[in-house]
Design an enzyme around this catalytic site. Structure first.
Site, PDB file in Angstrom:
ATOM      1  N   LYS A  81       0.864  -1.239   0.080  1.00 60.15           N
ATOM      2  CA  LYS A  81       0.077   0.050  -0.016  1.00 60.15           C
ATOM      3  C   LYS A  81       0.872   1.387  -0.234  1.00 60.15           C
ATOM      4  CE  LYS A  81      -3.823   2.018   2.697  1.00 60.15           C
ATOM      5  NZ  LYS A  81      -4.604   1.935   3.804  1.00 60.15           N
TER       6      LYS A  81
ATOM      7  N   SER B 214      -9.534   2.196   2.792  1.00 63.54           N
ATOM      8  CA  SER B 214      -8.704   2.754   2.237  1.00 63.54           C
ATOM      9  C   SER B 214      -7.561   2.169   1.380  1.00 63.54           C
ATOM     10  CB  SER B 214      -7.838   3.849   2.984  1.00 63.54           C
ATOM     11  OG  SER B 214      -7.277   3.145   3.890  1.00 63.54           O
TER      12      SER B 214
ATOM     13  N   SER C 216     -10.073  -0.292   7.019  1.00 63.20           N
ATOM     14  CA  SER C 216      -9.619  -0.358   5.465  1.00 63.20           C
ATOM     15  C   SER C 216      -8.931  -1.520   5.227  1.00 63.20           C
ATOM     16  CB  SER C 216      -8.391   1.049   5.573  1.00 63.20           C
ATOM     17  OG  SER C 216      -9.102   2.331   5.764  1.00 63.20           O
TER      18      SER C 216
END
Length: 492
Positions: free
Chosen positions: A79, A154, A178
């Site tokens: 990420k 997210s 997330s």
């Protein structure tokens, strides 16, 4: 082999150790898939082919020399919130569009030490604030199951990359769901560990008392392999806990589902906005666990109504403090031709931060302001303690707690949900972060539009092994985790 992307982490590790294929071949296979398929999915922000192939060659040398780890040579995606030395780290924000970290986050350092190969950095909501991955300054990522839908957020880029078979597994972070919500939207397994289990050093901060890193993959077994690498104490993170780390892979069959007591909170299944298909799939998965020998026990979680207001005071308050460092002076975006210092601050922040981040900074600054600090922030911290006690009381009677991971399946990109509606969609995930508990999402079927549905299991502190084991056994008796989106079936 044209179908290397269909192999599990265990199968990839066995194939590499038996020299059925090399790490270079495997890495090239994924890079080809990214080049062909990712223009439609848009999961990657930065692809690092030169570094990936260098790391793959080093992995092949280690495999030949006999000094490899269990995962040497397997690729993964990070990420874009994890600092990566020499590679751009943007956190999905224009504010950090030019930021190249001088060091690696501890999670990245550990994956490198284990011989894993970094394919690149994947998209996310700006500064991890959002549930759709639409707030990223580079644009929205698509859900591989339906390209006009969001992958969740997210960690939407992580979920989309794994679901489209553009990485065998990926790292994510979870501040209020997330990891679990995008895993649910994309039909994956995703684990949010106990707060303090995985180092936060080098993760760009959103809300420091809530953020936690974890694995996203197709199965509990795949997640266990990555947890074995990233879990553990880190002196560089003051919130990291000195506690022995389990061997998550070895423990996959150690929790007996027979006799397991699963708590079913009656408040969770009566939430307004819970989609009928989601409710049905989750109930079917619980029936399956019951057939496997688990006992379903109805419980009360009386603080459920307080989750959203409490979270959306504490998280923005911490964010407004954490994001005050981005001022256009030391690093990050800087406005052009500022008239004076105040103009530099105002314009750099107004131009560098997107609307959702600005909204949360404003909420947080308001909650922390002198006149409202006691009424909002201090009160929210007291309620947070009550939420934690609510869970601990429940765990006196049950082993794990079941819930949907999200009240709906993935929404369409651009669906005009107002912010409050979006915040209410976090109802099932945020309390876990407020309490610091571990939780896992497992895919349990599809809605009428063939969009994935997820079951969330919440455990007591440090019960990651137990959660992975329960989901692993469920996955040995079902095949939802093996289902692939049509785009993942394409060959590069």
């Amino acid at each position: 082999m044209t179908d290397l992307h269909r192999l599990s982490i265990r199968e990839l590790a066995e194939g590499l150790s038996q020299a059925k294929f090399s790490s270079r071949e495997l890495t090239e296979h994924y890079l080809k898939r990214i080049a062909k398929i990712d223009p439609q999915v848009k999961s990657y922000v930065t692809v690092t082919p030169e570094q990936a192939l260098r790391e793959a060659d080093a992995a092949d040398a280690a495999l030949k020399a006999g000094n490899a780890t269990a995962l040497t040579g397997i690729p993964l995606a990070h990420k874009d919130i994890f600092c990566t030395k020499g590679i751009k780290t943007t956190a999905g924000s224009k504010m950090l569009d030019n930021f190249i970290s001088p060091y690696d986050a501890t999670v990245v350092e550990k994956t490198k030490a284990a011989g894993l190969v970094t394919l690149g950095k994947v998209n996310m909501d700006e500064f991890a604030m959002g549930s759709t991955s639409e707030s990223s300054y580079v644009g929205a990522t698509s859900n591989p199951w339906a390209l006009d839908h969001v992958p969740g957020g997210s960690s939407g880029g992580s979920a989309a990359a794994v679901a489209a078979d553009l990485a065998p597994f990926a790292t994510g972070t979870d501040t209020g769901g997330s990891i679990r919500q995008p895993a649910s939207f994309c039909g994956l397994t995703g684990l949010k560990p106990t707060y303090g289990r995985v180092s936060r050093f080098g993760i760009i901060a959103y809300a420091s008392s809530l953020d936690q890193a974890g694995p996203m993959a197709r199965s509990a077994e795949d997640c266990a392999y990555l947890m074995n690498v990233i879990a553990g104490h880190d002196a560089k993170d003051s919130t990291s806990v000195k506690k022995e780390v389990d061997d998550y892979v070895a423990n996959l069959n150690n929790t007996s589902v027979k006799g397991l007591r699963i708590g079913i909170p009656k408040q969770y299944f009566n939430v307004a906005g819970l989609d009928a298909d989601v409710k049905a799939r989750v109930e079917e998965s619980l029936k399956k666990l019951e057939e496997m020998g688990a006992a379903l026990v109805e419980i009360d979680l009386n603080m459920t109504e307080a989750y959203v207001p409490t979270y959306y005071l504490i998280a923005p308050a911490e964010a407004s403090s954490n994001l005050s460092r981005y001022d256009g002076v030391r690093y990050g975006y800087r406005c052009e031709n500022p008239a004076d210092l105040m103009d530099l601050y105002k314009r750099s922040r107004s131009e560098g931060f997107g609307p959702e981040v600005q909204r949360r900074i404003l909420i947080g600054t308001y909650a922390l302001s002198a006149g409202y600090y006691d009424a909002y922030y201090v009160k929210a911290q007291k309620v947070r303690r009550l939420i934690q006690q609510d869970f601990l009381k429940a765990f006196e009677n049950v082993d794990v707690i079941a819930a949907p991971a999200a009240p709906t399946t993935a929404y369409k990109i651009g669906a005009s949900l107002d912010p409050v509606e979006m915040y209410l969609g976090d109802i099932y995930t945020i309390a876990v972060n407020l309490a610091g508990l571990p939780a896992i999402n497992a895919p349990v079927g599809f809605d009428k539009d063939n969009l994935p549905v997820g079951l969330q299991l919440i455990g007591n502190y440090w019960s990651e092994s137990q959660l992975l084991s329960i989901v692993h056994q469920y996955q040995q008796n079902t095949d939802w985790h093996t289902k692939r989106a049509a785009i993942a079936e394409e060959n590069a």
